[in-house]
Design a protein around this motif. Structure first.
Motif, mmCIF file in Angstrom:
data_model
loop_
_atom_site.group_PDB
_atom_site.id
_atom_site.type_symbol
_atom_site.label_atom_id
_atom_site.label_comp_id
_atom_site.label_asym_id
_atom_site.label_seq_id
_atom_site.Cartn_x
_atom_site.Cartn_y
_atom_site.Cartn_z
ATOM 1 N N GLU A 33 36.411 31.619 41.474
ATOM 2 C CA GLU A 33 35.255 32.505 41.656
ATOM 3 C C GLU A 33 35.146 33.486 40.491
ATOM 4 O O GLU A 33 34.047 33.785 40.005
ATOM 5 N N ALA A 34 36.289 33.984 39.997
ATOM 6 C CA ALA A 34 36.270 34.892 38.853
ATOM 7 C C ALA A 34 35.767 34.173 37.602
ATOM 8 O O ALA A 34 34.989 34.747 36.817
ATOM 9 N N VAL A 39 34.229 37.500 35.570
ATOM 10 C CA VAL A 39 34.692 38.863 35.831
ATOM 11 C C VAL A 39 36.214 38.840 35.900
ATOM 12 O O VAL A 39 36.833 37.805 36.168
ATOM 13 N N PRO A 40 36.862 39.985 35.650
ATOM 14 C CA PRO A 40 38.318 40.043 35.794
ATOM 15 C C PRO A 40 38.730 40.030 37.260
ATOM 16 O O PRO A 40 37.903 40.200 38.165
ATOM 17 N N VAL A 41 40.022 39.853 37.458
ATOM 18 C CA VAL A 41 40.594 39.809 38.807
ATOM 19 C C VAL A 41 41.401 41.082 39.043
ATOM 20 O O VAL A 41 42.188 41.500 38.186
ATOM 21 N N PHE A 42 41.181 41.695 40.202
ATOM 22 C CA PHE A 42 41.999 42.827 40.635
ATOM 23 C C PHE A 42 42.939 42.322 41.722
ATOM 24 O O PHE A 42 42.500 41.789 42.741
ATOM 25 N N ILE A 43 44.243 42.473 41.484
ATOM 26 C CA ILE A 43 45.253 42.032 42.452
ATOM 27 C C ILE A 43 45.974 43.262 42.986
ATOM 28 O O ILE A 43 46.592 44.016 42.223
ATOM 29 N N SER A 44 45.897 43.462 44.287
ATOM 30 C CA SER A 44 46.565 44.581 44.949
ATOM 31 C C SER A 44 47.725 44.025 45.766
ATOM 32 O O SER A 44 47.528 43.198 46.659
ATOM 33 N N VAL A 45 48.939 44.472 45.443
ATOM 34 C CA VAL A 45 50.149 43.947 46.076
ATOM 35 C C VAL A 45 50.821 45.057 46.880
ATOM 36 O O VAL A 45 51.008 46.173 46.377
ATOM 37 N N VAL A 75 36.798 40.178 41.101
ATOM 38 C CA VAL A 75 37.227 39.438 42.285
ATOM 39 C C VAL A 75 38.518 40.098 42.745
ATOM 40 O O VAL A 75 39.473 40.224 41.955
ATOM 41 N N SER A 76 38.556 40.538 43.979
ATOM 42 C CA SER A 76 39.686 41.330 44.486
ATOM 43 C C SER A 76 40.580 40.466 45.368
ATOM 44 O O SER A 76 40.115 39.825 46.317
ATOM 45 N N ILE A 77 41.879 40.471 45.061
ATOM 46 C CA ILE A 77 42.866 39.660 45.778
ATOM 47 C C ILE A 77 43.895 40.590 46.413
ATOM 48 O O ILE A 77 44.411 41.500 45.759
ATOM 49 N N VAL A 108 47.039 45.430 39.722
ATOM 50 C CA VAL A 108 47.120 44.598 38.524
ATOM 51 C C VAL A 108 45.738 44.022 38.224
ATOM 52 O O VAL A 108 45.012 43.595 39.128
ATOM 53 N N PHE A 109 45.395 44.000 36.937
ATOM 54 C CA PHE A 109 44.118 43.441 36.498
ATOM 55 C C PHE A 109 44.411 42.272 35.563
ATOM 56 O O PHE A 109 45.154 42.406 34.587
ATOM 57 N N THR A 110 43.817 41.114 35.868
ATOM 58 C CA THR A 110 44.110 39.904 35.113
ATOM 59 C C THR A 110 42.834 39.217 34.640
ATOM 60 O O THR A 110 41.743 39.452 35.168
ATOM 61 N N LEU A 111 43.026 38.340 33.676
ATOM 62 C CA LEU A 111 41.972 37.416 33.298
ATOM 63 C C LEU A 111 41.768 36.399 34.424
ATOM 64 O O LEU A 111 42.639 36.251 35.297
#
Length: 740
Positions: A33-34, A39-45, A75-77, A108-111
């Motif tokens: 989807e990203a 768009v970048p990916v936001f990963i919240s752990v 896109v938020s994970i 964390v922000f990723t490609l």
């Protein structure tokens, strides 16, 4: 929408299912989807019991404006680090590389391919003390993505290359294990290698002695965590090869015993330990062990349960043995009463916070004001009970405690010293009144997901506790308690085999009796095998041995790839992109023992039962990193050092067979009292020869040829499957073990 999280096994993910944030679970679909949206990916752990995870969720993820900005630009994970330690490990390494620190919640922000370009931990809703607000971070990241895409991609590439080099470091630590190189050393080379290993382990004890907090116990200052894997090593070093009274053994054995005694005693007398119900908190924010961070994790408690069960048998001081036995009994009872889920598995944790009148209060269930204590106690004895407690050290207000709805901030139940026999009697007599009052309060939420590896360790811990309670108990009630704890271990083992196993593979998590998500990691396979071997030693039921053996073979096939041990059998592409294509297992312990160290331990145990020299050599090969890190950083290699200590001691193998259950039990009890933690035990109760009608059959190689005939009980003590003459009395067996 966030409803995607509603059916997840993780309570942490389900807690966020109602957020306005458009959350996705970690997986290919989210990253696709990203890419589609560019768009970048936001990963919240985070994890369910994490206090600051709840804080950030309330401040930012429940805010509609923040959620709208996230939806438009990312896109938020959402990731539960307990469910996906593979994801957490990769992005924690990235966070630490970028910021010099880590923790949860992790942001964390990723490609769209998974490579990290920005990371941090908790971000407040407004700037404070030089820390940017979460909204400021989001706007800066979104702006960089749109205005400086080449810089963003270059940064991500550089960080991925750095993490790939760290993976090469893990490969160098573990080395390459090839079948052609798995031959045990013999002669002078073996003796020289053993001598070098002894020096490393003695050096580790000396290093730990230099790190000890001699005033309050434990190692280092605040925050202070239970050093579980290190304590396992210290007890092994203290007891392996000889009893404490014997002159044999390493010169640092007594120092190791004293280090373990002081730390185990300090924790058991502190607020880290729940003095009303049993069980340990995750850590304390102070060096006195007086003010916990109140979440109770299964993985902490199963390790500590095993340690206190062992300490109950080996402590030199009678008061310490009595304390250890009580902690063992109470912690097992707490686990069974509070964490057991339907079917026999164990939930992951209890929350640090309690929801009181709509507000999250950290430690709200567990803290007390003096007035609350007096109200719950018999007025005639209230002051005497209060005098036992160090309420000043346990005052949470001095450590930023959260006020309750009435504005009060209480204290913890912290002794901080050894109680006399009369003081202990006073406390135990009045403790039920305090527990009854506490049980009327709101209780912390529970994360009901069942994690395979932690449950494997729970099986072993409960089996060990049951054996100690049976061996040291004197009355019918104690024996019945031991049997109840052992049944809980067997129920948990059955749950794992029926719910988590799918053919030769093992699933990592389950919820409501259904396995979900990823295949188990190396730590899951190894920890479940560890628990099953321990359960076999406690019961003599060969089903548990054969199931453990199958997991050992499955782990070899799944996690040894071209001679390199890996933590995952199947690695997502995003993680491969983030840290380089070549992966290796991380051999160093965290809050739980590393998968590599656990696997080395079960390989060694299996070799002792089966006689397989190949598996013994493989275990030895996986322990080579101890030579590098043991003396310099022992806190990162505690479990591996304990396995190495057992390897140096033999391990010794004991086979007990007989026609009389009581006589077999007497021999086993004598062996456990004398043998220390490096003794591998197999047992079998057989029908008398005149009644058997069939040959003595066994699926355990160590038991082959041990037909007792008509003997009540015979014990064979062996090394490398070469056994001494059998003995039939507890005194003979004890002398044989301690005289080796």
């Amino acid at each position: 929408m966030a409803g995607r999280l509603q059916g997840e096994a993780s309570a942490y993910l389900r807690q966020h299912a109602g957020n306005p944030v458009d959350w996705w679970p970690f997986g290919d679909e989210a990253f696709a989807e990203a890419r589609r949206r560019n768009v970048p990916v936001f990963i919240s752990v985070g994890y369910a019991a994490c206090h600051w995870c709840h804080v950030m969720a309330h401040e930012s993820f429940e805010d509609p404006a923040t959620a709208a900005f996230l939806k438009e630009n990312f896109v938020s994970i959402k990731v539960d680090r307990e469910e996906r330690p593979d994801v957490d490990a990769v992005y924690m390494a990235a966070t630490q590389a970028m910021t010099g620190q880590g923790g949860w919640p992790m942001s964390v922000f990723t490609l769209p391919d998974g490579r990290t370009f920005y990371a941090g931990t908790y971000f407040p809703p407004r700037p404070v003390q030089g820390m940017p607000s979460f909204r400021d971070v989001l706007e800066a990241v979104a702006s960089a993505w749109k205005d400086r895409p080449d810089e963003v991609r270059e940064s991500a590439g550089q960080l991925a290359a750095h993490l790939a080099s760290a993976q090469q470091g893990n490969r160098r630590l573990l080395g390459t294990v090839l079948d052609t190189g798995l031959e045990s050393d013999t002669g002078d080379d073996a003796a020289a290698e053993a001598e070098a290993s002894h020096r490393v382990l003695s050096g580790a004890v000396e290093t730990l002695a230099g790190l000890e907090d001699r005033q309050f116990g434990g190692f280092g200052g605040a925050p202070k965590f239970p050093p579980s894997t290190v304590l396992r090593f210290l007890l092994a070093h203290a007891g392996t090869g000889a009893s404490r009274e014997a002159s044999a053994g390493p010169a640092t054995a007594s120092e190791a015993a004293e280090l373990a005694d002081r730390t185990l005693g300090a924790m058991a007398r502190s607020a880290l330990y729940d003095q009303l119900e049993g069980g340990f908190a995750r850590y304390t924010v102070d060096r006195r062990w007086a003010v916990p961070h109140f979440e109770k994790m299964l993985y902490d408690n199963v390790q500590l349960l095993s340690l206190y069960a062992q300490w109950a048998r080996t402590a030199g001081d009678p008061g310490d043995r009595r304390l250890a036995l009580r902690v063992t009994r109470e912690t097992a009872d707490w686990m069974i009463g509070r964490l057991r889920v339907e079917g026999g598995g164990f939930a992951s944790s209890l929350d640090a916070d309690t929801v009181i009148e709509g507000h999250r209060v950290e430690g709200g269930t567990y803290s007390w004001t003096p007035g609350q204590l007096r109200e719950a106690l018999d007025p005639g004895h209230a002051q005497a009970v209060l005098d036992l407690l160090d309420l000043e050290s346990g005052n949470m207000a001095a450590h930023g405690g959260t006020p309750g709805p009435d504005g009060s901030i209480g204290s913890t139940l912290h002794f901080g010293r050894a109680l006399s026999a009369s003081e202990e009697e006073l406390w135990l007599r009045h403790r039920p009144s305090l527990l009854a009052a506490r049980n009327r309060r709101p209780q912390p939420e529970r994360d009901d997901k069942v994690v395979a590896g932690w449950n494997g360790l729970a099986v072993g811990a409960l089996a060990s506790a049951a054996v100690v309670l049976a061996d040291m108990g004197e009355g019918t009630a104690e024996k019945e308690e031991a049997a109840r704890v052992l049944r809980a271990a067997e129920d948990a083992a059955s749950y794992l085999l029926h719910v988590h196993r799918a053919g030769p593979t093992l699933r990592r998590v389950s919820h409501d009796g259904r396995a979900q998500g990823i295949e188990g990691l190396l730590e899951d396979y190894a920890a479940v095998a560890e628990g099953l071997f321990t359960l076999y030693a406690a019961t003599g039921n060969e089903q548990w041995y054969t199931e453990a053996e199958a997991l050992v073979h499955a782990a070899e096939q799944r996690f040894l790839v071209a001679g390199v041990l890996q933590d995952t059998a199947v690695r997502p592409n995003q993680l491969a992109n983030a840290q380089g294509a070549q992966a290796a297992a991380d051999p160093l312990d965290g809050p739980t023992p590393s998968g590599a160290a656990l696997f080395a331990g079960v390989l060694l145990t299996y070799s002792a039962y089966s006689g397989s020299l190949r598996h013994r050599a493989l275990a030895q090969a996986l322990l080579r990193h101890v030579e590098v890190v043991g003396a310099q950083a022992p806190q990162a290699a505690g479990w591996a050092m304990s396995v190495l200590q057992f390897l140096l001691d033999g391990p010794r193998e004991l086979a007990v067979a007989g026609t009389d259950a009581a006589a077999v039990a007497d021999l086993l009890r004598a062996a456990r009292d004398a043998g220390g933690p490096g003794l591998v035990i197999a047992s079998r109760i057989a029908a008398p020869a005149a009644e058997a009608g069939t040959a003595f059959e066994t699926r355990v190689p160590l038991m082959e040829g041990r037909d007792p005939g008509s003997a009540a009980a015979l014990a064979y003590l062996c090394r490398g499957m070469v056994c001494r003459r059998p003995v039939s009395s507890a005194a003979e067996l004890s002398a044989l073990i301690t005289g080796e």
